[in-house]
Write a protein that holds these residues in place. Structure first.
Motif, PDB file in Angstrom:
ATOM      1  N   ASP A   1      33.563  32.922 -26.186  1.00 26.20           N
ATOM      2  CA  ASP A   1      34.626  33.302 -27.120  1.00 26.20           C
ATOM      3  C   ASP A   1      34.170  33.140 -28.562  1.00 26.20           C
ATOM      4  OD1 ASP A   1      36.332  33.908 -25.058  1.00 26.20           O
ATOM      5  OD2 ASP A   1      37.327  31.944 -25.041  1.00 26.20           O
ATOM      6  N   ALA A   2      33.445  32.053 -28.836  1.00 26.66           N
ATOM      7  CA  ALA A   2      33.028  31.781 -30.220  1.00 26.66           C
ATOM      8  C   ALA A   2      31.954  32.748 -30.709  1.00 26.66           C
ATOM      9  CB  ALA A   2      32.525  30.347 -30.323  1.00 26.66           C
ATOM     10  N   THR A   3      31.088  33.225 -29.802  1.00 24.52           N
ATOM     11  CA  THR A   3      29.962  34.085 -30.208  1.00 24.52           C
ATOM     12  C   THR A   3      30.217  35.567 -29.948  1.00 24.52           C
ATOM     13  OG1 THR A   3      28.901  33.763 -28.048  1.00 24.52           O
ATOM     14  CG2 THR A   3      28.291  32.235 -29.832  1.00 24.52           C
TER      15      THR A   3
ATOM     16  N   LEU B   1      31.783  21.264 -16.296  1.00 25.62           N
ATOM     17  CA  LEU B   1      31.343  21.145 -17.684  1.00 25.62           C
ATOM     18  C   LEU B   1      30.621  22.409 -18.139  1.00 25.62           C
ATOM     19  CD1 LEU B   1      31.148  19.076 -20.055  1.00 25.62           C
ATOM     20  CD2 LEU B   1      28.892  18.482 -19.170  1.00 25.62           C
ATOM     21  N   LEU B   2      29.721  22.930 -17.305  1.00 27.22           N
ATOM     22  CA  LEU B   2      28.989  24.148 -17.664  1.00 27.22           C
ATOM     23  C   LEU B   2      29.924  25.342 -17.785  1.00 27.22           C
ATOM     24  CD1 LEU B   2      25.817  23.782 -15.389  1.00 27.22           C
ATOM     25  CD2 LEU B   2      25.870  23.693 -17.887  1.00 27.22           C
ATOM     26  N   GLY B   3      30.845  25.481 -16.839  1.00 30.74           N
ATOM     27  CA  GLY B   3      31.769  26.617 -16.873  1.00 30.74           C
ATOM     28  C   GLY B   3      32.647  26.605 -18.097  1.00 30.74           C
ATOM     29  N   GLU B   4      33.221  25.438 -18.422  1.00 36.39           N
ATOM     30  CA  GLU B   4      34.090  25.340 -19.593  1.00 36.39           C
ATOM     31  C   GLU B   4      33.314  25.610 -20.880  1.00 36.39           C
ATOM     32  OE1 GLU B   4      35.813  21.499 -19.416  1.00 36.39           O
ATOM     33  OE2 GLU B   4      37.278  22.009 -17.847  1.00 36.39           O
ATOM     34  N   ALA B   5      32.108  25.065 -20.970  1.00 39.59           N
ATOM     35  CA  ALA B   5      31.299  25.266 -22.167  1.00 39.59           C
ATOM     36  C   ALA B   5      30.923  26.731 -22.331  1.00 39.59           C
ATOM     37  CB  ALA B   5      30.045  24.399 -22.108  1.00 39.59           C
TER      38      ALA B   5
ATOM     39  N   VAL C   1      21.773  33.495 -29.275  1.00 39.41           N
ATOM     40  CA  VAL C   1      22.870  32.767 -29.911  1.00 39.41           C
ATOM     41  C   VAL C   1      23.706  32.046 -28.853  1.00 39.41           C
ATOM     42  CG1 VAL C   1      25.045  33.038 -31.172  1.00 39.41           C
ATOM     43  CG2 VAL C   1      22.995  34.233 -31.956  1.00 39.41           C
ATOM     44  N   PHE C   2      23.914  32.725 -27.716  1.00 39.59           N
ATOM     45  CA  PHE C   2      24.699  32.112 -26.638  1.00 39.59           C
ATOM     46  C   PHE C   2      24.003  30.856 -26.101  1.00 39.59           C
ATOM     47  CE2 PHE C   2      25.539  31.590 -22.099  1.00 39.59           C
ATOM     48  CZ  PHE C   2      26.923  31.439 -22.113  1.00 39.59           C
TER      49      PHE C   2
END
Length: 355
Positions: A146-148, A136-140, A77-78
């Motif tokens: 947090d979302a998963t 970009l990778l770190g923020e994503a 999922v991640f």
């Protein structure tokens, strides 16, 4: 007093349209008008090329190392969440252990290392490989975590130097070398037009060596912004300046006074935005990302970048690109040197005998 007197009310003949055009064509107003149009177009293209490449960087298939493919549903999922958040696909390469994955990161084959850790994920990024990609990778990753509900740890294992937190210093010094390189050749053509071909190449080498030294010394010794491998960085900058100068000289040989147009187009409008210096190649429009590596500005940034941050894993390709452009430019200039607007007229050997 003799002489004819023009009758009262008589008028001179009005020039025809063709005569007016011939007069205009032979006047300085025609090239001035052309230059006005060229400068206006160049201004728009200059702004457009940088805006197109840098204003909204979008990822295109970011290579990443996956140490152990997570079998748990959370891990899958991640990964799916990361691709959705980045609006691109992660180009995952499986590696058996962390050491192999880190080696791939050092060799710049991948931009990140993903691995499962307990119930969470660990993400190693390398800002030195591209600050924009690492950010970009770190923020994503943190948002997706947090979302998963997956615990995510992000580490920068190859950080940029303290004096260059955005990773732009190497881009700027390469940009300086490119622009001053062809400006130097322009000045030679204006103020030292009498130089013969071998002399012109020799003076281009001279200002390239001195200019490259000045750039490196200013950034490293004076400002202390970046700790450079001084001799190597100096020679890369000098090589860039020489190549850029000879590119202008080549076009000056082929196109005369309009040589600035293709030089500016290749080196600035196309070369600098696609160099990967301000925005990493995975975030550039895909065509620019590929073209940029074959142009002198991109080769200069790439060579400088690996010299500073990846001493043990350098590539010969950027040096070959610079050498190829320099060799072609020098060859064209030398073969067609009789067409170059500069040079001194040689006195025929029999001239002395005739005097």
């Amino acid at each position: 007093m003799s002489g004819s007197v023009e009758p009262h009310g008589a008028h001179r003949r009005t020039p025809t349209l063709r005569e007016r055009w011939e007069a205009y064509k032979n006047s300085p107003f025609l090239p001035a008008t052309v230059l006005v149009l060229i400068v206006a177009a160049a201004a728009g293209l200059f702004a457009g090329s940088y805006t197109y490449a840098m204003a909204d960087p979008t990822p295109h298939r970011i290579p990443a190392a996956l140490v152990t493919r997570p079998e748990a549903a959370r891990g899958e999922v991640f990964l799916a969440g990361m691709e959705k958040a980045l609006d691109t696909s992660l180009e995952l390469h499986d590696y058996p252990d962390v050491a192999d994955a880190r080696r791939a990161l050092e060799e710049q084959k991948v931009f990140a290392v993903l691995r499962a850790s307990g119930g969470g994920m660990e993400l190693d990024v390398a800002a030195a490989s591209g600050a924009t990609v690492a950010e970009l990778l770190g923020e994503a990753a943190l948002k997706v975590g947090d979302a998963t509900g997956v615990e995510v740890t992000v580490r920068d294992v190859k950080p940029l130097q303290r004096g260059d937190p955005r990773g732009l210093a190497l881009f700027y010094i390469s940009l300086a070398a490119v622009i001053i390189g062809f400006l130097g050749a322009i000045q030679l053509s204006v103020h030292a037009a009498g130089l013969n071909p071998a002399e012109r190449i020799a003076f281009t080498i001279a200002y390239a060596l001195l200019g490259g030294f000045a750039i490196a010394a200013t950034v490293d010794w004076w400002l202390g912004a970046v700790d450079l491998p001084f001799v190597q960085s100096w020679l890369i900058l000098a090589f860039t300046m020489f190549t850029s100068g000879m590119v202008f000289t080549m076009f000056n040989t082929l196109m005369g006074r309009w040589a600035m147009i293709p030089t500016w187009g290749v080196m600035v409008l196309l070369g600098n935005p696609s160099s990967g210096g301000a925005v990493s190649w995975p975030l550039l429009p895909s065509a620019l990302g590929h073209i940029g590596r074959w142009l002198p500005p991109g080769a200069s940034v790439n060579a400088q970048h690996t010299a500073v941050y990846y001493q043990g894993h350098q590539f010969v390709f950027p040096y070959l690109v610079l050498a190829g452009w320099a060799l072609v430019s020098c060859t064209v200039f030398w073969v067609w040197r009789h067409r170059h607007p500069g040079g001194r007229a040689r006195t025929p050997e029999h001239a002395d005998a005739a005097t």
